[in-house]
Design an enzyme around this catalytic site. Structure first.
Site, short mmCIF file in Angstrom:
data_model
loop_
_atom_site.label_atom_id
_atom_site.label_comp_id
_atom_site.label_asym_id
_atom_site.label_seq_id
_atom_site.Cartn_x
_atom_site.Cartn_y
_atom_site.Cartn_z
N TYR A 11 -12.29 -26.39 -2.94
CA TYR A 11 -11.44 -27.14 -2.01
C TYR A 11 -12.08 -28.50 -1.79
O TYR A 11 -13.30 -28.60 -1.63
CB TYR A 11 -11.36 -26.38 -0.68
CG TYR A 11 -10.26 -26.83 0.25
CD1 TYR A 11 -8.95 -26.45 0.03
CD2 TYR A 11 -10.56 -27.62 1.36
CE1 TYR A 11 -7.95 -26.86 0.91
CE2 TYR A 11 -9.55 -28.02 2.24
CZ TYR A 11 -8.25 -27.63 1.99
OH TYR A 11 -7.25 -28.03 2.85
N SER A 68 5.40 -16.31 2.05
CA SER A 68 4.03 -16.72 2.36
C SER A 68 3.94 -17.03 3.85
O SER A 68 4.97 -17.17 4.53
CB SER A 68 3.66 -17.97 1.55
OG SER A 68 4.33 -19.09 2.08
N VAL A 108 3.05 -19.76 5.32
CA VAL A 108 3.71 -21.04 5.61
C VAL A 108 5.22 -20.89 5.43
O VAL A 108 6.00 -21.42 6.22
CB VAL A 108 3.16 -22.18 4.73
CG1 VAL A 108 3.92 -23.46 4.99
CG2 VAL A 108 1.67 -22.39 4.99
N ASP A 114 11.13 -10.78 -6.87
CA ASP A 114 11.71 -9.44 -6.70
C ASP A 114 10.55 -8.45 -6.60
O ASP A 114 9.48 -8.67 -7.16
CB ASP A 114 12.62 -9.10 -7.90
CG ASP A 114 13.54 -7.93 -7.59
OD1 ASP A 114 13.63 -7.53 -6.41
OD2 ASP A 114 14.16 -7.40 -8.53
N ARG A 115 10.76 -7.34 -5.87
CA ARG A 115 9.70 -6.35 -5.65
C ARG A 115 10.35 -5.08 -5.15
O ARG A 115 11.50 -5.11 -4.69
CB ARG A 115 8.71 -6.89 -4.63
CG ARG A 115 9.35 -7.16 -3.27
CD ARG A 115 8.45 -7.97 -2.39
NE ARG A 115 8.42 -9.36 -2.81
CZ ARG A 115 7.43 -10.22 -2.57
NH1 ARG A 115 6.37 -9.82 -1.92
NH2 ARG A 115 7.50 -11.47 -2.99
N GLY A 147 1.43 -26.00 -2.29
CA GLY A 147 0.58 -24.95 -2.85
C GLY A 147 0.98 -24.66 -4.27
O GLY A 147 2.05 -25.10 -4.73
#
Lengths: 415, 415
Positions: A90, A217, A219, A240-241, A314
């Site tokens: 970072y 997420s 955020v 998808d899940r 991100g």
């Protein structure tokens, strides 16, 4: 600059006595047995967080100066960026400190954690005195956040100069709807959502649509809630899940207007579906938020109206952004990045305070849900606590935890 | 709106006689044998330019109104975007006209060409009269450009309302260094370079570097020359090729500071080479221009300093832009598109005139080289001229012509 808790060795240096009228020295037992020894999650050098981070304790006495505040942390989240900081990936890093056993002539050590909520336990005499600047007064029991980035919030208690603290003005402390989980995660995830909608390319509010991937997420969830408060509609995309129906319902309950899978987004027929969602009066769709990278980015960008903005905050898939040149030239699509920590510094403390007050007000009005979270309680001796910590870090590193993990410290008697 | 040359049928409509005090009607022989019949490159519908475009002739009489100007085209380039317009792939298209044999009740036909330079042959009585607005006065012999986009410049002569013309103020006509090739290609390629450096993210001039791929393209060459005039250094990238040494020398002669191949750019060691080029005083490198797409884009973007701008004005490889998310977030890289025709309209006519005057001044001072070019002289009857035209269009379509192809018309006696 960073040593607001001065180690024994540092006290040998000459001090500016004109500024230090009152400097009680105390150790943990002097504050009361509820605080116990100082403890922190530290690391000596960058590396895999689950390998290099450890819990250490210290009973060294510390100074509480005139304008210092002793705070006890209630909760501090483990954010993905905290792991990146420890990994050295970072582009911001904490200052090394020479406490917790790190010798004053060595390189020092780092304490993890960027944000968290703490409670005021004790104040120096100029902190609680007659008010000159009310925002600078802190009283025992106040909840506070850290103004400075990367100050090491993964600690049970610490002494902080009052100018580095920011109070959360809960309207009625006992009835406040401001929770530890809300306050601990306010600075990074919640305020990123407000920054995304305000700083790079402000969204005009009513009659606007936002597209976002990675909508589940932390955020992403904050974006859904902030957009709802601001009257902006969100069209959300997730992978998808197996538990997709439940996830979709969860996001709808947060305030999402529409939720689709990436498969649906990437299907040729989606353009028509998308147009059918936009209802009169004519709604502009000029903003897409990306935290993933890869093929969904171009698909979202292609849906934007002319003069659109693709804003990346991100890249969780570690795939790049891929954009057809024609979208940039003929639809005047601008692709920006948004780095919250950096932009946050740029907007100045007054605007920072305004935004925090705005979010706290939404929370107090019952319009903002806590992030789903679980507590990681660090307890036992340093070895046991380190084991608990590393197990927690590993789970966050592996991803797929929808819940935010909050570090908490067991009280000395539970420990 | 577009029919500034009115066909016979249109004259049957009622005219506003208060505006038309003087309307000599003439045909080609009336102007003098040097003009001959009107001729143009036309197409009835979108398609492959080398198949759908053809040369047609007309001897229909035309009107010259009070504020009209009769101009003869000296040269008009075939730009890649002209081909895209004929293909129907460009998001701007000419208005159909009802001339050159297209019946007034049908869909009309299109005349090709967006830019070109013409010379004034004859003026209506209010054009050359007492000056009110000097910029609106045109005299026989003046060189003029078209103010309106896509007006059909691939024609030998036409009548244009004077408000749609812009004079090139050559300082001394007989000694002027302004050539036909310079003037004919000024609006698209040359002024794109000035727009790229001025409109989206202005480049501060001295102590700045520009990176660009496709540096040997017509705009790329213009960027090199404009940057040199503005004190901006250019680092230029081109595809490796058998005559690379000659191309490199050619670009250096134009004013390039550095030229490298894509292979060099994509090599890991290039970062060091690049840093070695930047000499004190510290030079900022915040702008990269892309007209190609594909892997060189990310490689250039990675070289930019913080807060950089990647500006795409073309995608000749038909490959997309690929950008690591980290460049956008942590280096605050913004990726824009630049569409010259669109931005040109936005800046307004005064600024347009300023920019043209600036370029013409550079040319008059001998600081600007003509683009490498060759003439495509359309001669013979319509069938022969169409054959010549299609051969030329085909060569441009196939690419790999470094030279700009300029359409010219043989005089009637040569034809």
């Amino acid at each position: 600059m960073f040593a607001h808790v001065r180690p024994a060795a540092a006290r040998l240096r000459p001090l500016n006595l004109s500024l230090i009228c009152f400097k009680p020295r105390f150790n943990s037992t002097g504050i009361g047995s509820q605080l116990g020894p100082r403890r922190a999650v530290v690391y000596n050098e960058n590396g895999n967080p689950a390998e290099v981070a450890r819990v250490v304790s210290s009973t060294d006495p510390v100074l509480l100066r005139d304008e210092d505040v002793l705070v006890r942390f209630l909760a501090a989240p483990i954010n993905p960026s905290d792991l990146n900081v420890i990994e050295g990936k970072y582009p911001m890093r904490p200052e090394p400190i020479h406490e917790f056993g790190a010798s004053s002539d060595g390189p020092g050590i780092f304490v993890g954690g960027h944000e968290g909520v703490a409670v005021v336990v004790k104040t120096g005499p100029l902190v609680d005195g007659p008010p000159t600047k009310p925002e600078r007064r802190f009283r025992v029991g106040d909840w506070v956040l850290m103004r400075k980035p990367q100050t090491g919030t993964w600690t049970n208690w610490k002494v902080v100069p009052m100018r580095e603290l920011r109070r959360i003005d809960r309207t009625k402390k006992t009835e406040s709807k401001v929770t530890e989980a809300f306050a601990a995660t306010l600075m990074v995830n919640s305020l990123t959502s407000l920054g995304l909608m305000t700083d790079i390319s402000p969204i005009p509010g009513w009659h606007s649509y936002i597209l976002q991937n990675g909508a589940n997420s932390a955020v992403g969830q904050a974006i859904i809630q902030t957009a709802k408060q601001m009257g902006i509609k969100t069209i959300n995309f997730v992978r998808d899940r197996p538990d997709y129906p439940q996830l979709k319902q969860y996001l709808m309950d947060l305030g999402a207007d529409h939720v689709f899978t990436y498969d649906e987004l990437l299907d040729r027929s989606f353009k028509k579906t998308f147009e059918s969602l936009r209802t009169p009066p004519v709604k502009a769709c000029r903003h897409a938020f990306n935290c993933i990278g890869g093929p969904t980015v171009a698909a979202m960008a292609a849906l934007l109206d002319k003069n659109g903005h693709l804003i990346s905050y991100g890249g969780m898939s570690k795939q790049p952004i891929i954009l057809p040149v024609g979208l940039q030239i003929f639809k005047n699509l601008t692709a920006h990045g948004y780095w919250h920590s950096h932009t946050w510094e740029m907007i100045g403390q007054k605007e920072q305070d305004n935004r925090i007050a705005r979010m706290v007000a939404w929370k107090e009005l019952g319009r903002w849900k806590d992030p789903e979270h679980e507590e990681l309680v660090l307890k036992g001796d340093d070895e046991e606590a380190t084991g608990i910590l590393r197990e927690g870090l590993k789970r966050v590193q592996e991803g797929n935890i929808r819940k935010k993990v909050l570090i908490k410290w067991a009280s000395p008697k539970d420990s």
